[in-house]
Scaffold this motif. Structure first.
Motif, short mmCIF file in Angstrom:
data_model
loop_
_atom_site.label_atom_id
_atom_site.label_comp_id
_atom_site.label_asym_id
_atom_site.label_seq_id
_atom_site.Cartn_x
_atom_site.Cartn_y
_atom_site.Cartn_z
N ARG A 69 -7.17 -12.58 -1.74
CA ARG A 69 -7.17 -13.52 -2.71
C ARG A 69 -7.83 -14.87 -2.54
O ARG A 69 -7.52 -15.52 -1.18
CB ARG A 69 -5.81 -13.99 -3.42
N ASN A 81 -10.41 -5.21 -11.58
CA ASN A 81 -9.13 -5.66 -11.87
C ASN A 81 -8.25 -4.60 -12.42
O ASN A 81 -8.16 -4.28 -13.56
CB ASN A 81 -9.32 -6.71 -12.69
N ASN A 82 -7.68 -3.93 -11.54
CA ASN A 82 -6.71 -2.75 -11.97
C ASN A 82 -5.44 -2.79 -10.79
O ASN A 82 -5.64 -3.03 -9.80
CB ASN A 82 -7.49 -1.39 -11.55
N SER A 131 -4.50 -5.34 -8.43
CA SER A 131 -5.71 -6.18 -8.07
C SER A 131 -5.98 -7.02 -9.28
O SER A 131 -6.53 -6.37 -10.22
CB SER A 131 -6.76 -5.36 -7.59
N THR A 132 -5.98 -8.20 -9.33
CA THR A 132 -6.06 -9.03 -10.53
C THR A 132 -6.83 -10.54 -10.34
O THR A 132 -6.80 -11.00 -9.03
CB THR A 132 -4.60 -9.58 -11.20
N ARG A 145 -9.97 -11.39 -10.08
CA ARG A 145 -11.09 -11.63 -9.14
C ARG A 145 -12.35 -10.90 -10.05
O ARG A 145 -12.19 -10.51 -11.14
CB ARG A 145 -10.77 -10.52 -7.94
N SER A 146 -13.28 -11.14 -9.22
CA SER A 146 -14.68 -10.95 -10.04
C SER A 146 -15.65 -10.06 -8.76
O SER A 146 -15.57 -10.12 -7.68
CB SER A 146 -15.55 -12.06 -10.28
N PRO A 192 -10.02 -1.75 -5.50
CA PRO A 192 -8.33 -2.37 -6.33
C PRO A 192 -7.23 -1.52 -5.64
O PRO A 192 -7.44 -0.27 -5.32
CB PRO A 192 -8.68 -2.18 -7.64
N ASN A 219 -5.11 0.29 -6.94
CA ASN A 219 -5.01 0.91 -8.29
C ASN A 219 -4.08 1.78 -8.64
O ASN A 219 -2.98 2.03 -7.67
CB ASN A 219 -6.29 1.58 -8.19
N ASN A 265 -7.54 -7.95 -2.90
CA ASN A 265 -7.68 -8.88 -4.01
C ASN A 265 -8.85 -9.92 -3.99
O ASN A 265 -8.74 -11.03 -4.38
CB ASN A 265 -6.36 -9.75 -4.11
N ASN A 292 -12.84 -11.29 -4.00
CA ASN A 292 -14.21 -11.13 -4.89
C ASN A 292 -15.18 -10.51 -4.19
O ASN A 292 -15.13 -10.34 -2.80
CB ASN A 292 -14.68 -12.61 -5.21
#
Length: 318
Positions: free
Chosen positions: A218, A241-242, A245-246, A248-249, A287, A289, A300, A302
């Protein structure tokens, strides 16, 4: 009597050696009727794939004259000619006869094409013994391949990956992240972590799960320069993002101009065709997932995807 026979013998010898050449010394080349129809782009791609799948490194040198010619036609009729008396003679600055060799070959191409030298020569590299030409006839390819001055004749603009566009497959759980069929993994090769992600056995060998207690990536941005990422794999796209994993881009860029011509500005795009880039992006940042698929090392982080020269053009498939 002997004096008369000897001149007649030499006259016959001269005639026999020039019978297959014209008055400029060029061979008269005949293409078999069965080889005159060009191969389709898909047929060319299939031949390349068959070679790779057999574990054989593909080279245009090993391809048939018809296949090379067909790929040139499908690549805007552009070819790259590498010249030199030996395989090591590739440096123009170290080849005293470089300009003379190129002139001879361009003249030969113009002869077989029935055009002027200015019409066939498109680009001459200032540092390497190579030049790009425009031509259409299979006889030209055959003549070049027979020449002792030619190191290689290759299509300059055949788009292997554009042909692969028609082969796109739905998302699957194969190792590359974009295969055609799902595969069953041996239960001993992975463990499952919440929310339903698979951890490859190699991660445990490198103590990656233990490292997640310190960082999951992250706030870090990973840049990958490779072949791009597959648009068919949503976990490297809209579902980046799944699960766990949140926030982020993922960014994808097309960076290489998709033509050898200096006036072209269209980039080749960021899309991989089920290749190395997708696999590397997955290992780095897939991710954590809830779909029963493998997790990435920094799940996590980018991700910025920058396609590299593997995707530029067919000249890299050599």
């Amino acid at each position: 009597m002997i004096r008369k026979i000897i001149p007649l013998f030499f006259a016959a010898l001269v005639l026999s050696t020039t019978a297959c050449s014209d008055d400029k010394g060029y061979d008269e080349i005949t293409i078999a009727e069965t080889q005159r129809e060009p191969m389709t782009a898909q047929e060319i791609k299939t031949k390349i794939d068959e070679s790779v799948q057999a574990g054989v490194h593909f080279t245009w040198r090993a391809a048939s004259t018809r296949m090379v010619w067909s790929a040139i036609l499908k690549g805007n009729k552009l070819a790259t000619i590498g010249f030199g008396m030996t395989a090591q003679q590739f440096d123009r600055t170290k080849t005293s006869q470089a300009q003379n060799f190129q002139e001879q070959l361009v003249q030969m191409i113009a002869h077989y094409e029935g055009k002027t030298k200015e019409e066939v020569l498109m680009y001459s590299d200032p540092f390497l013994n190579l030049f790009d030409v425009y031509f259409e006839k299979q006889e030209t390819v055959e003549a070049l391949r027979r020449s002792s001055l030619v190191r290689y004749v290759e299509p300059a603009d055949f788009r292997y990956f554009s042909v692969a566009d028609t082969q796109m497959a739905p998302e699957s759980s194969t190792s590359s992240g974009c295969g055609y069929d799902a595969q069953t993994l041996n239960i001993a090769d992975f463990t499952t972590v919440t929310p339903n992600a698979r951890v490859p056995w190699t991660f445990n060998q490198h103590q990656i799960p233990a490292a997640w207690a310190q960082s999951t990536g992250r706030g870090i941005t990973i840049g990958i320069v490779d072949t791009g990422t597959s648009p068919s794999q949503s976990l490297l796209g809209s579902n980046f993002n799944n699960g766990a994993s949140t926030g982020r881009s993922i960014q994808k860029f097309g960076t290489f101009v998709d033509s050898i011509w200096p006036w072209s500005t269209t980039t080749d795009g960021p899309n991989d065709r089920c290749g190395h880039g997708t696999s590397m992006a997955w290992v780095a940042a897939a991710p954590r997932n809830d779909r029963g698929l493998p997790v990435g090392v920094a799940y996590n982080a980018n991700l910025i995807n920058l396609p590299g020269c593997f995707q530029c053009s067919s000249r890299w498939v050599s």
